[in-house]
Structure formats: structure tokens, C-alpha cells
Design an enzyme around this catalytic site. Structure first.
Site, mmCIF file in Angstrom:
data_model
loop_
_atom_site.group_PDB
_atom_site.id
_atom_site.type_symbol
_atom_site.label_atom_id
_atom_site.label_comp_id
_atom_site.label_asym_id
_atom_site.label_seq_id
_atom_site.Cartn_x
_atom_site.Cartn_y
_atom_site.Cartn_z
ATOM 1 N N ASP A 213 50.734 -32.225 128.822
ATOM 2 C CA ASP A 213 52.154 -32.572 128.972
ATOM 3 C C ASP A 213 53.075 -31.682 128.150
ATOM 4 O OD1 ASP A 213 51.646 -33.449 126.441
ATOM 5 O OD2 ASP A 213 52.244 -35.531 126.792
ATOM 6 N N ASP B 28 50.957 -19.168 105.052
ATOM 7 C CA ASP B 28 50.600 -18.009 104.229
ATOM 8 C C ASP B 28 49.171 -17.559 104.494
ATOM 9 O OD1 ASP B 28 49.427 -20.167 102.970
ATOM 10 O OD2 ASP B 28 50.562 -19.967 101.105
ATOM 11 N N GLU C 291 48.437 -23.566 99.554
ATOM 12 C CA GLU C 291 48.782 -24.869 98.967
ATOM 13 C C GLU C 291 49.086 -25.933 100.017
ATOM 14 O OE1 GLU C 291 50.701 -22.284 99.044
ATOM 15 O OE2 GLU C 291 52.596 -22.957 99.898
ATOM 16 N N HIS D 13 38.872 -10.836 95.520
ATOM 17 C CA HIS D 13 39.793 -11.985 95.534
ATOM 18 C C HIS D 13 40.247 -12.363 94.138
ATOM 19 C CE1 HIS D 13 37.709 -12.422 99.438
ATOM 20 N NE2 HIS D 13 38.860 -12.922 99.843
ATOM 21 N N GLU E 117 45.673 -13.449 106.777
ATOM 22 C CA GLU E 117 44.556 -12.935 107.581
ATOM 23 C C GLU E 117 45.017 -11.851 108.538
ATOM 24 O OE1 GLU E 117 41.836 -13.532 106.548
ATOM 25 O OE2 GLU E 117 42.183 -15.342 105.372
ATOM 26 N N ASP F 108 56.611 -20.646 98.313
ATOM 27 C CA ASP F 108 56.296 -20.423 96.907
ATOM 28 C C ASP F 108 55.352 -19.234 96.798
ATOM 29 O OD1 ASP F 108 53.735 -21.361 97.613
ATOM 30 O OD2 ASP F 108 54.353 -23.413 97.206
ATOM 31 N N HIS G 169 45.420 -8.398 107.095
ATOM 32 C CA HIS G 169 44.228 -7.554 106.973
ATOM 33 C C HIS G 169 44.144 -6.562 108.125
ATOM 34 C CE1 HIS G 169 42.410 -9.146 103.405
ATOM 35 N NE2 HIS G 169 42.347 -10.383 103.874
ATOM 36 N N GLU H 18 43.240 -7.176 99.498
ATOM 37 C CA GLU H 18 43.529 -8.609 99.409
ATOM 38 C C GLU H 18 44.962 -8.867 98.930
ATOM 39 O OE1 GLU H 18 42.339 -11.699 99.908
ATOM 40 O OE2 GLU H 18 40.874 -10.744 101.213
#
Lengths: 563, 283
Positions: free
Chosen positions: A273, A377, A436, A473, A382, A431, A385, A405
Site C-alpha cells: 500500500d 551516519d 548512536e 577502527h 559505509e 552529533d 568507503h 575509516e
């Protein structure tokens, strides 16, 4: 091809290096590695010497242009990206970027290898190498990723070079890059090139649907109407955006990523729908669209490859109900992670996969893990990259990997601020934290306070171990914190040095500076020091010498201990 | 390319309240009556017309233009958009005719029929929701042309008739009117998306609905008739010329119609100042 023989090439290089008065920006190390890092802030002679060297090597065929682009922001500027070759074989990680203004060099960055002494006739054929890689990975190679010969510099920096085959294979949980000795068939080196979120995508059928994100926030979805149903295929943007729903079938997910199973229109996330209630699909689809818009509106970049390549993501790669029966690598990758696989997908043009998270009643480390696509974010991170893959191709190990990264974090945070006003129903507060909105409370990283998650906020605290591809990371927070300080200003916790940021109202300046540096100036093997020089150069290019942006960037890098 | 049109609920209009318009109407009527009373003593000094019946046939012009506005909402791209239509009525042609009867002394009563027609435009300003984002409407302008206004009025008038000279008759009048109005209204608009990033949208069409309503109003004015034709040398031999004259009528008509549009009526002013002239027959 116009390549010189090995002795001639070496002779030319050394001759250039030893010509009277020709002092390069940075003399070659004893291992023959020559780092070029010359900008308008460098001594003029250094820039001229680097430019002369690039010209010479280009003429003799040792350097070949991989791309030549006009500057998207400065009308008079042009950018070349060049690859070093030895006897017609590319030298792994040896790339150079040169920025020019009306033919006059402005900056030169890159890494070259001097004095390569290597026979380049392989004993093994490409098929032989493919068989070795298939044995190593247990998987069939990507169709678009047949083994390629490369000259491989020794990882230990001993000035030793090997002729190897480079090949990629998705193992079901990792995107492995293998380097197989072209003489013996032995594995020389490998690394996981899967860019993960944390360690371990005007027509007659177009329609606008209303979706609810994972936080029950309303979003508009650009979809396609076919036969009374609606599919998550956005055809209204210059780049198509596809969101596929794997419906919890991890085996099929892996097959799709390997390229052994096709994706059909029926695999697209769908709704009958046009009132979409699957938050994971809604947020992934809308998030990719907004990331596309951010790249275009902010940086004039046409999708990920600047040629409007399609954006494609997979959601629901696993079923939360299968958590307790899933092997650890599946939990780590498809439940608790999001990643971008650059060569994955039916067309080999890359796929973003967003993890399923955990059932609501299960906490990990005191945190709840929701559908990863629910964090803009993370979605932007991703996809960024892929931008890196199409530009600097920063090697996903060590400092270059951390820069890779970090760039994705910049884009993630930048997209979140860009889209903050686009959210509704109380969602989407921007932020400097990553993830988060889905990993609650807190997220997984903070560019403002890296130490909050045990990440280094100063170069002296960098991770020096082997895990996580050399802490990509972890150490990414060092440039990440510099990015934060350059915008917001503040005092670095470790060095005590203060930074006069450009202020949140001028956030775009720093975003432009870093984007330019990371996409047109840095090269595959760039390190933090090169990133410092490149961002300062970028600030000068865009805002002038001694501009507030240059000052902020310079102070920020100094504050985090990168000089 | 997408179409983003349709109807919805109507928004509040920026028109003066009905009570104030009625006040203005009443004021106009009082002005006409005052005129009759002021001129009556002067007229009383003049003889009353001897002929009891006058038939009038006029053509003329309604010079004044007027505007009215309407704002309507529609749904597009999951949100409510709206368009404001500013109707710009132009001057137009009027046919006006009637008959009057002298009742007693200078007092007469008349029955007239008038017809007015004009073709006009409306300026359309739309706010169209964005296909990707909430609360970021695009604005666009357009024009809806070929809109028609028709008014047919039946006017009853009480008249004070003054025979100023043997060839000049002046009458002032006022009375109620019945006005039947037909108005073309823009009931929906169509827009066409251009291309990404969809920051602009073009006005590509509109839908017109003709609405009809009959209402009551007031009319007042002055009629100046001259029967001088029989005095002309070349016409004096014709007795009939004593019964034929020419005249100028200035009439102000005022009314308000509530036009129904999708169960959401719009209030429009009718009438206005009109000047006509034509032939007069007196018996």
C-alpha cells in the site's frame, strides 16, 4: 606500452635523485621508498622537483595516468592520479596525485619505489593463481576479479620486491585480498578489505511512499510501482538507489555477495500500500538517498564514483530469531555490523550490507543493537568507503586504513548534520558520535571524545598491534578528532594544545577541506603525516593561505600529535 | 515527470466579513435614496411627465474591474499543498433593458433586465510539497485564462421622475435586484516535476468548474432621457418621433453570491457600476 627496462628505469630514477641541486621533498628511504608530499606550503624547490620527477617518470612510462579530472570546485585546477609501473606491471600501493593550476603544479602527493630489481615473467598463469586463491578462500572468485600481476613491495620495508598475483574473494564473512607469489604459488600476504562499521541505492512508474523508520519517524520514500505493488527502487535521483530485503536468508545473502546468486526485482524491499512499516528497509533506502544528496549538494560528486553509479544495499541479511544458532562470524558480520563490499553484488559494483542487530531484550556490553540501517551516519559511513575505493583507494591496513575509516566517519557525521533538518518526529539529532541511533546508549565511536570508547585522541596513543588490520577502527579517531577540533575547536586532552576551530556555522569549510584532500590528493599508501599536509594544502586551495580553515586544520593536526 | 494535483479542503479567505459588506451595501442604497430625496424638491417644481410608460433598451459597459481570491488545499507527495487563485475580473459589456410605469405624480416603478459578461484570468500561486522531504514546499506561479463571469440581473426600481424640460427627463431610482451569476472557478491545479533535485516545479494546467448561484441584491442610479428627436427639422414631420428618445443610465448593482465548490463554498461580490445608453420609447 612505453616502459623502460629495469636497469634503465632505475638509472633514470637514481640520476634524477642525484642531480646537483635536485633535492627532493623527502629523500628516498634506505628501502627505496620515496614519499612525495609537496604542496604550496612546501618549499617551492621541493614542489618543482617532485613535479619534474613525475614528468620524467611519466615520459618514460614508469608512471601512467589512471585518471585526469577537472576540479569540481576550483575552475582552474586539474587533478591527475598516476600509477607506478615496473616493466609494465603495476607496483602495489605506488600511486601519485598531482594538482595543477593552468599547467603549473600546485601539489604532488604519493609513494614511489626506487630501484626495483625484479624479473617480471611469471611462472604461474593467472588461472593457476585463481586456483590457489579458491583453495585459500574456499570460494569461487568474483567474475570481475581475475588475478592480476603486481609488483609487491615487502611489507617489512626491506626493499624486497616480489612478482605476485593480486586477487579478491568474498569468503562469506570477509572480503579477502590475496597476494600469491607468481613464481611459487605461495601466499605472500592477505588482508580483509571488508569495510565494516566496527572491528571484528522522473519516470512513469515512480511513486512516493510514506515510510516509518526504526524510530517511527516519518520519511518519504522514492519507490517504483509495478503491478499494484511498490518496490524500494529509487529512480528519481541521478543514481538509482536499490534496497534489497534478504528476508533473513543468510546463505542467500552470502551467495549474493559472492556473486554466485543473482538479485531479482522480487528481492527488492516491497510494500503493497506504499505505507512502509519495515524500519530497516525505510531507513536504509532513505539514508542512501540522503547520502547521495549530501555528496552531490555539498561536494558536487555524482554518486559514489562521480559517474552516478547505482547505490545498493541489503537489509535483513539474517533473521534475529537465528541468533543463537548462527556461527560467530555470522553474528559478528551480519548481526552486529554493517559493511561495504566494494566488489560484491551481481554487477560487481559494490554492496552495502546493514546488520540486523539483536533482539530487543538482549544487550551487549550494556548496549542495545538495533537495525544498523537505522543510523544515517552508519549508512553514509559505509557508502563513503565506496567513494574512497573510487578515489584514493586508501589501503585498508595501518595508517592508510585508519584514514580510510576516518574519511567514512567524516562523511557519516557530515551527512548527519546535513540531514538533521530533514528528519521528522524527533529523530535525527546530529552529533559527532557514530551509530548512536542504533547502538544505544552511546554508539560506537566519538570524534569529540575518542577516549570515551577507549580510542586514541593523540598520535602517541595510537594502536600498534596487528589486529583489526592494524587498528583501522581505533587509530581512525586520531584524524577523526582532528576533524572535530578543526570544526568545533577545543583543547586536546593529551597535548593540552588548543585549536581555534572554524565554528559549527562554518562546518562546510572543514568538510570541503577534508573531502578534497581525501579524494583528490591522497594516495593508496598515504599516512597521517601525508593527510596533514594534504588537508592543509586543500585548505589553502579552497580558502587561501593563512585562512581560518588552514589555521584550524593545522592546529588540529598538531594538537593530536600529527606533524 | 510526475503529476501532483487534486482537491482538498479550502483555506480561510482574506475577504472582509459579510457584515461589513452588507453595511457597505446598505450605505450605497442610502446614498441613492438620499439622492432621490435631495433632487425631489427640485423635481417637484417641474411638471410630471405626461407619458406613463417608458420602454428602455440599452447597451454599455461595466468599467470597473474587481478581484476576489480563493485558497484551496490539495494533497501531493504525501503532504498538503495549496494554491491561491487571485481572480482579476475585467470590465465587460452590458445589455440592459426594461419598462417603467408612472404611478402617481413623479413616482414610477420599473422592471429591468441586465446581462453582463466578461472573460478574465486568475493568477495562481501554488505551494507544492517536495517529493523527497517533508515541510520543504516549492512555490510556483501560473495563470488560468479564459475564465468567464456571467451575471443576469432582474432589477425592480422605485423611481422619482422629473420632467426637467419638455424634452429632458431625469429620474433617480433604487430597488432590489435578483442576480443570477455564473462564474468559472479554478478547482484544481496540475504541476509537473522537472528533474532532480526537484527544487523547482512547473505549473502545467488547471481544472475549471463553472458554478451558478442566484441571489438578491440592490440597485440604484440615475437615468437621463432626452426626447428631442421630433425637434430636429428633418424628423419633425414624423409624429412618432415625439415618442422616441435617447438616454443614459448609470446604475450601481450590488450583490453577493455563495458559489458552491466541492462542498466548500466561495463568496464572491456581484454587480458594480455600469453605464449604458440606448433608445427610449414613451407612451
Amino acid at each position: 606500452m612505453h616502459a623502460l627496462s629495469r636497469p634503465v628505469f632505475s638509472a633514470v630514477l637514481f640520476a634524477l635523485l642525484t642531480l646537483p641541486g635536485l633535492a627532493l621533498a623527502q629523500p628516498p628511504a634506505s628501502n627505496g621508498v620515496l614519499t612525495l608530499s609537496a604542496g604550496s606550503g612546501s618549499a617551492l624547490t621541493a614542489l618543482r622537483e617532485a613535479d619534474t620527477l613525475v614528468n620524467q617518470l611519466t615520459r618514460d612510462g614508469s608512471l601512467r595516468a589512471v585518471s585526469q579530472d577537472s576540479d569540481p570546485l576550483l575552475a582552474d585546477r586539474g587533478h591527475e592520479r598516476l600509477q607506478q609501473f615496473h616493466n609494465g606491471i603495476p607496483v602495489f600501493g605506488a600511486t601519485v596525485t598531482r594538482q595543477t593550476s593552468g599547467g603549473i603544479p600546485v601539489s604532488v602527493f604519493g609513494t614511489l619505489h626506487v630501484g626495483i630489481d625484479l624479473e617480471t615473467t611469471p611462472a604461474l598463469s593467472a588461472d593457476d593463481a585463481a586456483r590457489v586463491v579458491q583453495e585459500l578462500s574456499g570460494r569461487t572468485l568474483f567474475r570481475s576479479a581475475a588475478p592480476q600481476l603486481v609488483v609487491f613491495p615487502d611489507r617489512g620495508g626491506a626493499g624486497v620486491y616480489r612478482l605476485v598475483y593480486e586477487a579478491r574473494a568474498f569468503t562469506g564473512s570477509q572480503l579477502m585480498v590475496y597476494f600469491v607469489d607468481a613464481a611459487t604459488g605461495t601466499l605472500v600476504w592477505s588482508y580483509n578489505d571488508l569495510k565494516t562499521q566496527q572491528p571484528v541505492l522522473p519516470c512513469s512508474r515512480c511513486a512516493i511512499g510514506e515510510g516509518l523508520g526504526i524510530k517511527s519517524d516519518r520519511k518519504k520514500m522514492s519507490v517504483t510501482a509495478v503491478g499494484g505493488a511498490f518496490f524500494a527502487h529509487d529512480q528519481l535521483r541521478p543514481a538509482d538507489v536499490f534496497t534489497f530485503d534478504m528476508r533473513g536468508d543468510v546463505q542467500r545473502t552470502q551467495q549474493v555477495l559472492e556473486g554466485t546468486a543473482p538479485l531479482f526485482d522480487s528481492d527488492l524491499a516491497t510494500d503493497t500500500d506504499n505505507r512502509w512499516l519495515d524500519g530497516a528497509s525505510v531507513d536504509a533506502h532513505v539514508g542512501m538517498g540522503w547520502t547521495h544528496d549530501y555528496l552531490l549538494n555539498r561536494f558536487n560528486r555524482q554518486s559514489l564514483n562521480n559517474q552516478n553509479v547505482r547505490l545498493l544495499s541489503l537489509v535483513h541479511p539474517v533473521d534475529r530469531a537465528d541468533l543463537f544458532s548462527a556461527p560467530p562470524e555470522v553474528i559478528g558480520l551480519f548481526f552486529l555490523n554493517a559493511f561495504y563490499c566494494g566488489l560484491c553484488g551481481p554487477d560487481g559494483a559494490g554492496v552495502a550490507v546493514f546488520g540486523e542487530g539483536l533482539p530487543p531484550n538482549i544487550l551487549l556490553g550494556g548496549q542495545r543493537f538495533n537495525f544498523f540501517s537505522g543510523a544515517l551516519d552508519i549508512v553514509a559511513h559505509e557508502l563513503a568507503h565506496a567513494v574512497t575505493d573510487f578515489t584514493s583507494a586508501l589501503l585498508y591496513v595501518d595508517e592508510s586504513g585508519a584514514l580510510n575509516e576516518a574519511f567514512s566517519d567524516f562523511i557519516g557525521v557530515g551527512t548527519e548534520f546535513y540531514a538533521e533538518s530533514l528528519f521528522r518526529d524527533g529523530a535525527g539529532a546530529a552529533d559527532y558520535s557514530l551509530g548512536e541511533d542504533v547502538i544505544e546508549p552511546g554508539g560506537i565511536r566519538s570524534l569529540a571524545t575518542p577516549q570515551q570508547f577507549g580510542d586514541p585522541d593523540h598520535y602517541s596513543l595510537r594502536f600498534l598491534g596487528e589486529s583489526d588490520n592494524g587498528g583501522v577502527h581505533t587509530n581512525s579517531l586520531i584524524p577523526g578528532h582532528a576533524f572535530y577540533l578543526a570544526i568545533e575547536g577545543g583543547v586536546n586532552r593529551v597535548s593540552g594544545l588548543s585549536v581555534a576551530g572554524v565554528g559549527a556555522q562554518n562546518r562546510e569549510q572543514i568538510e570541503q577541506v577534508f573531502f578534497r584532500a581525501f579524494t583528490v590528493l591522497l594516495t593508496r599508501s598515504s599516512d597521517f603525516a601525508a593527510a596533514r599536509v594534504a588537508t592543509i594544502q586543500s585548505a589553502r586551495d579552497l580558502y587561501g593561505a593563512n585562512s581560518a580553515a588552514e589555521l584550524a586544520v593545522t592546529q588540529a593536526w598538531t594538537a593530536v600529535g600529527v606533524n | 515527470m510526475t503529476e501532483a494535483p487534486v482537491l482538498g479542503a479550502r483555506q480561510p479567505r482574506t475577504r472582509p466579513p459579510t457584515s461589513s459588506r452588507q453595511g457597505a451595501l446598505l450605505g450605497s442604497l442610502l446614498w441613492v435614496i438620499a439622492g432621490v430625496l435631495v433632487t425631489a424638491p427640485a423635481a417637484r417644481a417641474q411638471p410630471a411627465p405626461t407619458e406613463r410608460v417608458v420602454v428602455r433598451l440599452d447597451a454599455g459597459w461595466r468599467p470597473a474591474s474587481r478581484t476576489f481570491a480563493d485558497t484551496r488545499a490539495f494533497t501531493a507527495n504525501l503532504e498538503q499543498g495549496q494554491f491561491a487563485a487571485d481572480y482579476e475580473l475585467k470590465d465587460g459589456g452590458v445589455f440592459d433593458g426594461g419598462v417603467s410605469f408612472l404611478l402617481w405624480r413623479n413616482l414610477a416603478i420599473g422592471l429591468d433586465v441586465s446581462s453582463f459578461r466578461t472573460v478574465h484570468d486568475a493568477r495562481i500561486n501554488s505551494e507544492v510539497p517536495h517529493p523527497f522531504f517533508f515541510d520543504l514546499p516549492r512555490t510556483t506561479e501560473g495563470r488560468a485564462g479564459g475564465l468567464e463571469r456571467r451575471e443576469v440581473g432582474i432589477h425592480i426600481r422605485a423611481m422619482w421622475v422629473s420632467q426637467v424640460t419638455d424634452w429632458l427627463v431625469v429620474s433617480v431610482f433604487a430597488g432590489p435586484s435578483i442576480i443570477s451569476a455564473t462564474q468559472d472557478l479554478v478547482s484544481a491545479v496540475q504541476h509537473t516535476e522537472i528533474a532532480f533535485p526537484f527544487s523547482e516545479v512547473t505549473f502545467s494546467g488547471h481544472t475549471v468548474s463553472a458554478r451558478k448561484e442566484t441571489t438578491t441584491g440592490l440597485n440604484g442610479g440615475v437615468d437621463i432621457d432626452s426626447f428631442f428627436l421630433h425637434r430636429l427639422p428633418f424628423l419633425g414631420d414624423f409624429e412618432v418621433m415625439e415618442h422616441i428618445g435617447v438616454g443614459l443610465l448609470v446604475r450601481y448593482v450590488r450583490g453577493t453570491a455563495i458559489l458552491p465548490v466541492d462542498n466548500d463554498p466561495i463568496e464572491v461580490d456581484l454587480g458594480g457600476l455600469q453605464i449604458t445608453s440606448g433608445v427610449r420609447f414613451r407612451f
